[in-house]
Scaffold this active site. Structure first.
Site, mmCIF file in Angstrom:
data_model
loop_
_atom_site.group_PDB
_atom_site.id
_atom_site.type_symbol
_atom_site.label_atom_id
_atom_site.label_comp_id
_atom_site.label_asym_id
_atom_site.label_seq_id
_atom_site.Cartn_x
_atom_site.Cartn_y
_atom_site.Cartn_z
ATOM 1 N N ASP A 19 0.832 -1.210 0.000
ATOM 2 C CA ASP A 19 0.000 0.000 0.000
ATOM 3 C C ASP A 19 0.865 1.258 0.000
ATOM 4 O O ASP A 19 1.993 1.246 0.477
ATOM 5 C CB ASP A 19 -0.915 -0.027 1.233
ATOM 6 C CG ASP A 19 -2.057 0.958 1.118
ATOM 7 O OD1 ASP A 19 -2.337 1.427 -0.011
ATOM 8 O OD2 ASP A 19 -2.689 1.260 2.159
ATOM 9 N N HIS A 36 2.385 3.397 -9.001
ATOM 10 C CA HIS A 36 2.146 1.964 -9.228
ATOM 11 C C HIS A 36 3.303 1.339 -10.007
ATOM 12 O O HIS A 36 3.712 0.218 -9.732
ATOM 13 C CB HIS A 36 0.826 1.751 -9.977
ATOM 14 C CG HIS A 36 -0.379 2.175 -9.189
ATOM 15 N ND1 HIS A 36 -0.551 1.836 -7.867
ATOM 16 C CD2 HIS A 36 -1.486 2.899 -9.520
ATOM 17 C CE1 HIS A 36 -1.694 2.341 -7.428
ATOM 18 N NE2 HIS A 36 -2.280 2.992 -8.414
ATOM 19 N N LEU A 130 10.523 -20.656 -4.438
ATOM 20 C CA LEU A 130 9.636 -19.706 -3.764
ATOM 21 C C LEU A 130 8.251 -19.825 -4.380
ATOM 22 O O LEU A 130 8.112 -19.856 -5.603
ATOM 23 C CB LEU A 130 10.152 -18.265 -3.938
ATOM 24 C CG LEU A 130 9.249 -17.187 -3.341
ATOM 25 C CD1 LEU A 130 9.287 -17.225 -1.812
ATOM 26 C CD2 LEU A 130 9.655 -15.792 -3.829
HETATM 27 C C1 IPE Z 1 -5.494 -2.643 -0.118
HETATM 28 O O1 IPE Z 1 -5.147 -1.302 -0.292
HETATM 29 C C2 IPE Z 1 -5.497 -3.362 -1.421
HETATM 30 C C3 IPE Z 1 -4.195 -3.554 -2.037
HETATM 31 C C4 IPE Z 1 -3.033 -3.210 -1.530
HETATM 32 C C5 IPE Z 1 -4.212 -4.200 -3.323
HETATM 33 P P1 IPE Z 1 -6.241 -0.156 -0.477
HETATM 34 O O2 IPE Z 1 -5.493 1.111 -0.616
HETATM 35 O O3 IPE Z 1 -7.185 -0.520 -1.543
HETATM 36 O O4 IPE Z 1 -7.007 -0.241 0.908
HETATM 37 P P2 IPE Z 1 -7.885 0.867 1.670
HETATM 38 O O5 IPE Z 1 -8.895 1.375 0.690
HETATM 39 O O6 IPE Z 1 -6.952 1.945 2.116
HETATM 40 O O7 IPE Z 1 -8.485 0.131 2.829
HETATM 41 C C1 IPE Z 2 -1.580 0.268 -3.322
HETATM 42 O O1 IPE Z 2 -1.343 1.648 -3.344
HETATM 43 C C2 IPE Z 2 -1.856 -0.296 -4.689
HETATM 44 C C3 IPE Z 2 -3.247 -0.736 -4.908
HETATM 45 C C4 IPE Z 2 -4.184 -0.703 -4.012
HETATM 46 C C5 IPE Z 2 -3.582 -1.241 -6.226
HETATM 47 P P1 IPE Z 2 -2.545 2.683 -3.346
HETATM 48 O O2 IPE Z 2 -2.939 2.974 -4.742
HETATM 49 O O3 IPE Z 2 -3.650 2.223 -2.475
HETATM 50 O O4 IPE Z 2 -1.827 3.965 -2.714
HETATM 51 P P2 IPE Z 2 -2.463 4.961 -1.651
HETATM 52 O O5 IPE Z 2 -2.951 4.139 -0.506
HETATM 53 O O6 IPE Z 2 -3.567 5.705 -2.342
HETATM 54 O O7 IPE Z 2 -1.317 5.842 -1.272
HETATM 55 MG MG MG Z 3 -4.058 2.447 -0.539
#
Ligand code: IPE
Ligand code: IPE
Ligand code: MG
Length: 241
Positions: A19, A36, A130
């Site tokens: 995240d 990303h 792995l």
């Molecule tokens: C969780 O992250 C999903 C992934 C890392 C793929 P999100 O960014 O979607 O989660 P919330 O919305 O903060 O809970």
């Molecule tokens: C995690 O990073 C990737 C996915 C959930 C696909 P985020 O896109 O949720 O990044 P933040 O949480 O908005 O910083």
């Molecule tokens: Mg996120």
């Protein structure tokens, strides 16, 4: 490869909620998709580091069932990134002995991506160094609902008897049927929630939350978290003497 320090118990299965890509990009004045892309680069480093620490199973949360709520351009960009990642990494994953599996519901995914996912699974099926599991369009509630539906169908068909269902009966119906439960769940970016990830499997996992955004997470962050994991006392409900 053996664990670096055999005096501590290694985490055999590590699951990571990757995240913070968006915030990482924003803090640099860049679009979310750039975050990303940089995040995807970190996957290789973490995959390569795992065997050095005795980690045999790595599960990565790449896209949740809730992530479809994002702007269509971001979703499309992520899907394109998944396709690029599979194409770019397939040969090295095969060479490095990484067995790749995907969990989640693939039906809503685009057919090109589904085909690449199947190809990568097939190409790495005999690998054993792995076990990398990528959660893509994964949500634990969705997984449990699909598992319950399949189990109900087996009850209706007389394959199993409802009276004999116990706590372990659901396991073979889960997407993770062939995997051990995670020993350790890591979430990057400072959020301290599980966001619908492995709700059943993480019943006795240890948790580690780090403020580091995923595009900044690498070998050394993983190393220190695993070192800390080795000092934890896992009790599983018992009193240790
Ligand atoms: C969780 O992250 C999903 C992934 C890392 C793929 P999100 O960014 O979607 O989660 P919330 O919305 O903060 O809970
Ligand atoms: C995690 O990073 C990737 C996915 C959930 C696909 P985020 O896109 O949720 O990044 P933040 O949480 O908005 O910083
Ligand atoms: Mg996120």
């Amino acid at each position: 490869m053996a664990a670096k320090d055999s005096s501590v118990s290694p985490a055999s299965h590590v699951a990571i909620i990757m995240d913070g890509n968006g915030r990482w990009a924003k803090s640099r004045g860049k679009p979310r998709l750039y975050g990303h892309k940089m995040g995807a680069r970190r996957v290789r480093e973490v995959v390569e580091a795992c065997p050095d620490h005795g980690v045999r199973y790595l599960t990565l949360y790449a896209f949740s069932t809730e992530n479809w709520k994002r702007a269509p351009a971001e979703v499309a960009g992520l899907m394109a990134l998944f396709r690029q990642f599979i194409r770019a990494e397939m040969a090295d994953l095969v060479r490095d002995g990484v067995r790749v599996r995907f969990i989640g519901d693939r039906r809503p995914l685009n057919s090109k991506l589904r085909r690449l996912m199947g190809e990568l699974e097939q190409a790495t099926a005999r690998n054993d160094t792995l076990h990398l599991t990528v959660a893509l369009n994964y949500g634990a509630r969705d997984e449990l609902a699909r598992a319950a539906a399949r189990m109900a169908a087996d009850v209706a068909a007389g394959e199993i008897c409802a009276d004999t269902v116990d706590a372990d009966s659901l396991r073979p119906y889960l997407d993770t049927a062939d995997l051990p439960d995670p020993d350790l769940v890591i979430r990057t970016s400072g959020e301290t929630r599980i966001s619908n990830f492995l709700l059943w499997q993480a019943a006795y996992s240890e948790f580690e939350f780090t403020p580091v955004y995923w595009p900044d997470f690498g070998r050394s962050e993983l190393g220190s978290i695993l070192e800390n994991f080795g000092t934890r006392e896992r009790r599983f409900g018992a009193v240790l003497t």
